[in-house]
Each structure stands twice: as C-alpha cells, then as structure tokens.
Design a protein around this motif. Sequence first.
Motif, PDB file in Angstrom:
ATOM      1  N   CYS A 154       0.848  -1.195   0.000  1.00  0.00           N
ATOM      2  CA  CYS A 154       0.000   0.000   0.000  1.00  0.00           C
ATOM      3  C   CYS A 154       0.886   1.249   0.000  1.00  0.00           C
ATOM      4  O   CYS A 154       0.875   2.021  -0.948  1.00  0.00           O
ATOM      5  CB  CYS A 154      -0.923  -0.001   1.216  1.00  0.00           C
ATOM      6  N   TYR A 155       1.666   1.416   1.051  1.00  0.00           N
ATOM      7  CA  TYR A 155       2.511   2.601   1.179  1.00  0.00           C
ATOM      8  C   TYR A 155       3.965   2.181   1.355  1.00  0.00           C
ATOM      9  O   TYR A 155       4.261   1.266   2.134  1.00  0.00           O
ATOM     10  CB  TYR A 155       2.068   3.437   2.385  1.00  0.00           C
ATOM     11  N   SER A 156       4.856   2.848   0.636  1.00  0.00           N
ATOM     12  CA  SER A 156       6.293   2.585   0.768  1.00  0.00           C
ATOM     13  C   SER A 156       7.031   3.918   0.767  1.00  0.00           C
ATOM     14  O   SER A 156       6.761   4.788  -0.058  1.00  0.00           O
ATOM     15  CB  SER A 156       6.812   1.736  -0.396  1.00  0.00           C
ATOM     16  N   ARG A 157       7.963   4.068   1.682  1.00  0.00           N
ATOM     17  CA  ARG A 157       8.744   5.294   1.746  1.00  0.00           C
ATOM     18  C   ARG A 157      10.183   4.963   2.118  1.00  0.00           C
ATOM     19  O   ARG A 157      10.440   4.141   3.004  1.00  0.00           O
ATOM     20  CB  ARG A 157       8.177   6.238   2.803  1.00  0.00           C
ATOM     21  N   ILE A 158      11.108   5.579   1.419  1.00  0.00           N
ATOM     22  CA  ILE A 158      12.503   5.445   1.798  1.00  0.00           C
ATOM     23  C   ILE A 158      13.138   6.832   1.796  1.00  0.00           C
ATOM     24  O   ILE A 158      12.945   7.618   0.876  1.00  0.00           O
ATOM     25  CB  ILE A 158      13.267   4.488   0.854  1.00  0.00           C
ATOM     26  N   TYR A 159      13.818   7.140   2.886  1.00  0.00           N
ATOM     27  CA  TYR A 159      14.506   8.421   3.050  1.00  0.00           C
ATOM     28  C   TYR A 159      15.984   8.125   3.220  1.00  0.00           C
ATOM     29  O   TYR A 159      16.365   7.265   4.023  1.00  0.00           O
ATOM     30  CB  TYR A 159      13.963   9.162   4.277  1.00  0.00           C
ATOM     31  N   ASP A 160      16.821   8.854   2.475  1.00  0.00           N
ATOM     32  CA  ASP A 160      18.253   8.570   2.503  1.00  0.00           C
ATOM     33  C   ASP A 160      19.028   9.872   2.403  1.00  0.00           C
ATOM     34  O   ASP A 160      18.664  10.773   1.630  1.00  0.00           O
ATOM     35  CB  ASP A 160      18.616   7.654   1.330  1.00  0.00           C
ATOM     36  N   VAL A 161      20.084  10.002   3.182  1.00  0.00           N
ATOM     37  CA  VAL A 161      20.969  11.160   3.096  1.00  0.00           C
ATOM     38  C   VAL A 161      22.411  10.679   3.204  1.00  0.00           C
ATOM     39  O   VAL A 161      22.721   9.775   3.992  1.00  0.00           O
ATOM     40  CB  VAL A 161      20.642  12.211   4.179  1.00  0.00           C
ATOM     41  N   ASN A 162      23.289  11.261   2.389  1.00  0.00           N
ATOM     42  CA  ASN A 162      24.695  10.874   2.329  1.00  0.00           C
ATOM     43  C   ASN A 162      25.563  12.123   2.444  1.00  0.00           C
ATOM     44  O   ASN A 162      25.376  13.080   1.680  1.00  0.00           O
ATOM     45  CB  ASN A 162      24.981  10.138   1.014  1.00  0.00           C
ATOM     46  N   VAL A 163      26.483  12.116   3.389  1.00  0.00           N
ATOM     47  CA  VAL A 163      27.436  13.223   3.565  1.00  0.00           C
ATOM     48  C   VAL A 163      28.822  12.688   3.256  1.00  0.00           C
ATOM     49  O   VAL A 163      29.245  11.679   3.834  1.00  0.00           O
ATOM     50  CB  VAL A 163      27.382  13.801   4.993  1.00  0.00           C
ATOM     51  N   GLN A 164      29.530  13.365   2.342  1.00  0.00           N
ATOM     52  CA  GLN A 164      30.837  12.858   1.920  1.00  0.00           C
ATOM     53  C   GLN A 164      31.877  13.965   1.921  1.00  0.00           C
ATOM     54  O   GLN A 164      31.622  15.087   1.479  1.00  0.00           O
ATOM     55  CB  GLN A 164      30.751  12.249   0.522  1.00  0.00           C
ATOM     56  N   GLY A 165      33.077  13.652   2.425  1.00  0.00           N
ATOM     57  CA  GLY A 165      34.225  14.534   2.338  1.00  0.00           C
ATOM     58  C   GLY A 165      35.213  14.003   1.309  1.00  0.00           C
ATOM     59  O   GLY A 165      35.463  12.794   1.252  1.00  0.00           O
ATOM     60  N   ASN A 166      35.767  14.901   0.473  1.00  0.00           N
ATOM     61  CA  ASN A 166      36.647  14.501  -0.623  1.00  0.00           C
ATOM     62  C   ASN A 166      37.965  15.266  -0.577  1.00  0.00           C
ATOM     63  O   ASN A 166      38.026  16.407  -0.098  1.00  0.00           O
ATOM     64  CB  ASN A 166      35.980  14.789  -1.980  1.00  0.00           C
ATOM     65  N   VAL A 167      38.999  14.638  -1.110  1.00  0.00           N
ATOM     66  CA  VAL A 167      40.289  15.295  -1.288  1.00  0.00           C
ATOM     67  C   VAL A 167      40.871  14.853  -2.624  1.00  0.00           C
ATOM     68  O   VAL A 167      40.688  13.700  -3.038  1.00  0.00           O
ATOM     69  CB  VAL A 167      41.264  14.962  -0.121  1.00  0.00           C
ATOM     70  N   ALA A 168      41.548  15.783  -3.321  1.00  0.00           N
ATOM     71  CA  ALA A 168      42.155  15.477  -4.617  1.00  0.00           C
ATOM     72  C   ALA A 168      43.573  16.026  -4.660  1.00  0.00           C
ATOM     73  O   ALA A 168      43.883  17.043  -4.021  1.00  0.00           O
ATOM     74  CB  ALA A 168      41.325  16.069  -5.754  1.00  0.00           C
ATOM     75  N   TYR A 169      44.425  15.352  -5.437  1.00  0.00           N
ATOM     76  CA  TYR A 169      45.827  15.760  -5.565  1.00  0.00           C
ATOM     77  C   TYR A 169      46.230  15.738  -7.026  1.00  0.00           C
ATOM     78  O   TYR A 169      45.997  14.745  -7.730  1.00  0.00           O
ATOM     79  CB  TYR A 169      46.738  14.818  -4.766  1.00  0.00           C
ATOM     80  N   LYS A 170      46.842  16.827  -7.476  1.00  0.00           N
ATOM     81  CA  LYS A 170      47.313  16.929  -8.850  1.00  0.00           C
ATOM     82  C   LYS A 170      48.703  16.294  -8.956  1.00  0.00           C
ATOM     83  O   LYS A 170      49.696  16.814  -8.457  1.00  0.00           O
ATOM     84  CB  LYS A 170      47.368  18.392  -9.284  1.00  0.00           C
ATOM     85  N   VAL A 171      48.757  15.131  -9.597  1.00  0.00           N
ATOM     86  CA  VAL A 171      50.007  14.392  -9.728  1.00  0.00           C
ATOM     87  C   VAL A 171      50.940  15.081 -10.717  1.00  0.00           C
ATOM     88  O   VAL A 171      52.139  15.237 -10.482  1.00  0.00           O
ATOM     89  CB  VAL A 171      49.721  12.942 -10.175  1.00  0.00           C
ATOM     90  N   ASN A 172      50.400  15.497 -11.843  1.00  0.00           N
ATOM     91  CA  ASN A 172      51.162  16.216 -12.860  1.00  0.00           C
ATOM     92  C   ASN A 172      50.194  17.042 -13.696  1.00  0.00           C
ATOM     93  O   ASN A 172      49.035  17.211 -13.311  1.00  0.00           O
ATOM     94  CB  ASN A 172      51.977  15.238 -13.736  1.00  0.00           C
ATOM     95  N   ASP A 173      50.675  17.530 -14.851  1.00  0.00           N
ATOM     96  CA  ASP A 173      49.838  18.424 -15.649  1.00  0.00           C
ATOM     97  C   ASP A 173      48.629  17.749 -16.278  1.00  0.00           C
ATOM     98  O   ASP A 173      47.709  18.432 -16.732  1.00  0.00           O
ATOM     99  CB  ASP A 173      50.674  19.074 -16.757  1.00  0.00           C
ATOM    100  N   TRP A 174      48.613  16.416 -16.305  1.00  0.00           N
ATOM    101  CA  TRP A 174      47.499  15.745 -16.982  1.00  0.00           C
ATOM    102  C   TRP A 174      46.712  14.776 -16.111  1.00  0.00           C
ATOM    103  O   TRP A 174      45.720  14.196 -16.551  1.00  0.00           O
ATOM    104  CB  TRP A 174      47.993  14.999 -18.222  1.00  0.00           C
ATOM    105  N   LEU A 175      47.111  14.605 -14.833  1.00  0.00           N
ATOM    106  CA  LEU A 175      46.449  13.628 -13.979  1.00  0.00           C
ATOM    107  C   LEU A 175      46.170  14.188 -12.594  1.00  0.00           C
ATOM    108  O   LEU A 175      47.067  14.728 -11.943  1.00  0.00           O
ATOM    109  CB  LEU A 175      47.312  12.369 -13.845  1.00  0.00           C
ATOM    110  N   VAL A 176      44.923  14.033 -12.175  1.00  0.00           N
ATOM    111  CA  VAL A 176      44.508  14.329 -10.807  1.00  0.00           C
ATOM    112  C   VAL A 176      43.850  13.070 -10.246  1.00  0.00           C
ATOM    113  O   VAL A 176      43.051  12.421 -10.927  1.00  0.00           O
ATOM    114  CB  VAL A 176      43.512  15.503 -10.744  1.00  0.00           C
ATOM    115  N   ILE A 177      44.189  12.706  -9.021  1.00  0.00           N
ATOM    116  CA  ILE A 177      43.551  11.572  -8.359  1.00  0.00           C
ATOM    117  C   ILE A 177      42.808  12.078  -7.127  1.00  0.00           C
ATOM    118  O   ILE A 177      43.167  13.118  -6.549  1.00  0.00           O
ATOM    119  CB  ILE A 177      44.566  10.483  -7.961  1.00  0.00           C
TER     120      ILE A 177
END
Length: 443
Positions: A154-177
């Motif tokens: 009859c009734y279905s409900r799903i509530y979801d929340v996601n909190v994410q922290g990110n970090v990136a590093y530039k390896v050289n002029d053409w690559l970032v990880i």
Amino acid sequence: MRHIRNLRRFAPGVVIPVLALAGAGEASAGGFGLREQSSYYQGTSFAGVAAGGWGLASMYWNPAAISFVPGLQVEGNVSYVAPHASIDVNRATAPITGTNLGTFGVSDIVDNAAIPAMYASYAWERWAVGVSVNAPFGLVTDAPCNWSGRFYGCYSRIYDVNVQGNVAYKVNDWLVIGGGVSVNYMDARLNQAQINGVTAAGPVLGTGQVDGDDVGLGFSLGALFTLAPGTTLGIGYRSSIDLNLTGQVSVYAPTGQNLAMFPANAGLTLPDQVTASFRSQLNPQWTVSGTVEWTNWSSLQKLVVVPQGASISVLDLGWRDGWFFSGGVEYQWDPRLALRTGLAYEISPVTDDVRNPRLPDSNRIWLSVGATYAWTNQLSMDLAYTHIFGQSGSINLSPADPANALRGSLSAQVSDAYVDIVSVALRYKFDAPQPTAVALITK
C-alpha cells in the motif's frame, strides 16, 4: 482469541520480506536510486558528470573533479521530481482463500518529491578539498489499501541522506587523483494488507507496517585526465554500503488497533557504481560530453530477514545490473549565458520477471534542456528541465513463489510511466578567479 495467537506465525513472514522494496516506485534512476544531484548536469541528461565542469556536483561521481576550478566555491541545488505510473490490474486473488479481489488499480502510484543537494570546494596549487550532501536513494509509492494488489503493498517510503568529504591531488599536468569517505543514513517505512490469523469463521484481515533505519559507511575513488586543453576524461567509483535496517514490525486490525509489535532487522547492501565521462570544448562556443555508468544492482539478489522470535526469511529479488548512457552538448551564447541539452537511455535493473508494485521500474529515455546564467563573476544560476519516457511493463506475482505464499496472486500492467523534473541551483565563487580555458587549471 485464536487470531491473536497466530500473529507470530503469520506477521513476520508476510511483512518483513518486502523491506528491500520500499523504494522509489518510478524513481528517476534505475532501481530506487536518485540521479538528481545537479541542475548543471541535468541539462545534458548527466552527460560529462565525472569529467569535471563548472558545476561542483561532479565531485559526487568523481572526487578528483573538485580540482577543476580553483578557489573557494559553494553550490546549492533543488530538484522537484514529478513521477507518474499507473497500475492496471488484470486479476488479483486474496491469500489462503483465493477470493477474486477484482481489477481495482491505481491511477498514479508514485508521489512527487523535492530533492536537495549541496556542495562546497576549495582548490589551490596541487590540492583540492570538498564536501557534499546528497540523497542518493528514495521517493515514495502510495496506493489506497483497498486496491486489488493491496497484499503486495500500500505505502512505501525510503529516506536517505549521504554526507561525503573529498580530497584530490594533482600528480602532474594531466592527472589528478581523488578519494572520499561518506556516511549514509537510511530510514524506511512500508505497509500492506495481510492475513493476521485464522479463526473458525475464516482468515482475519488487517495491515502490517515495517519501520527500520541504519547508518553505514562508504568511500569513493576517482581520476581526472586532461587529454588536451579543454578536453578531460574522468572515471569515478562509489562503493557499496552495507546497512542493517533495524526496527519493528507492527500489526494492525482493520480498525487501526495495534495488535502486536515484533523487533526485526534486515540486511541491505546499497550497490557500488562506476561512472566514466568525457568533456571536450571544441571551440569557445561549443562543448560536447558523454557518460557511461554501471550500477551493481545485481548484488541485491536476496534479502535475508531476521525477525525476533520467528524463523529467518529469505526473499529472492533477482535484479540485474543497471546501465546508463548519455550524450550532451553545450553552447556558450554569450559571456553570461550558456545553453545545453542532452539525451540518455537507461537500462533498469528490474525486469518483467521480478517487477513488484512497490517498484514498478522500467527502461527509460531521458530528454533534457538546461541553462546557466552568470549574474556576476561570483554568482551564477543553473536551470534544467527533464522529461523521462518510461516503458510499460507487466507484473506477474503468484503464490507459487514461496515468498508470496501469504499474498495471493497479482497480474497487472504498468502503463503511462513518465517523470518530469525541474531543477534550479545557485553557485557562488568567493574569490572569483578568471579562468583562461575550460581545461584543468594549473599553477
């Protein structure tokens, strides 16, 4: 009373096994996923999402993409999703008695919803950090509990929340990880008609409701390649997240009286996902982009339910992997206004063999338009509109499946399935850097 004594025998097996299907009905991504994480990328039907861009939401699919624009920025998105799906019943029977329940269907089983998403990033020299708040899964299906398929939901409900922290590093002029760590909270509720027990006069009808929630941890990895000035290729991975939804089963009489409650839990694994995108600025006016995405929905083959005081239940779901393909184009009308459009095709994890009225999902075609207007060098606004054409599909559920032994049978058709999405976002650059190209900016 005999039917009260029989509650423990009937209720756990009837109510708990459908917990994993408390999803989004005709959700705007395959399964019960939500794709609406960005107004900017919605304009191209999410083509180029992992390849960076002026929209900060690229970090959701690829944490390395937070390096795309230097300086401090914030972005807020709101998407209003208006889905529609009708269920036309061919035949339905009650459990145990096999009584014909008629052909009373549902003209629109899916509710509308507003989905927020927020981002912040800061990039300098070789480093970049970012944070995102998203709703990756959810929405609601809602049917009157007197329709012919009421024993299947009859009734279905799903509530979801996601909190994410990110970090990136530039390896050289053409690559970032890059990489990130996320915390995910999910809360689910669903109810359906059920047999509460059996007396000398016959089965005793009622309703059952499941509530459960849990917090899980996940991670993401990504890489951003600059193939040429103005041309980037991005690959991102979002991990699966294991949840143990813990809560209770409540059993109600037709009058609404709460007859019993049972503690219960159900293990649920949210699927991992791989997204690959490219973005290429052909000249100062034209940019093209594309995305291929795989979601591991086939990991949801079974749901194992452990009710307190009753035997373990196993529900076979039989989902397949989901796929998403999109292409888009953007035109820079003038220094302030950019226009974009995109087309996509999505292969749903739900097939005719396993479709359920709680999740009447199907393959779909996306058609989107969008625009960005820069009010100042610091402040810009994104707008997007999408229409999703959903395919029709059948529902064929029978007590021959042990999971449906106490739900009767249901033969139905899902029709008139579509979704309209309107999205708006505001983005602010605190230091308003002046980029010279759409390529990854380096120092």
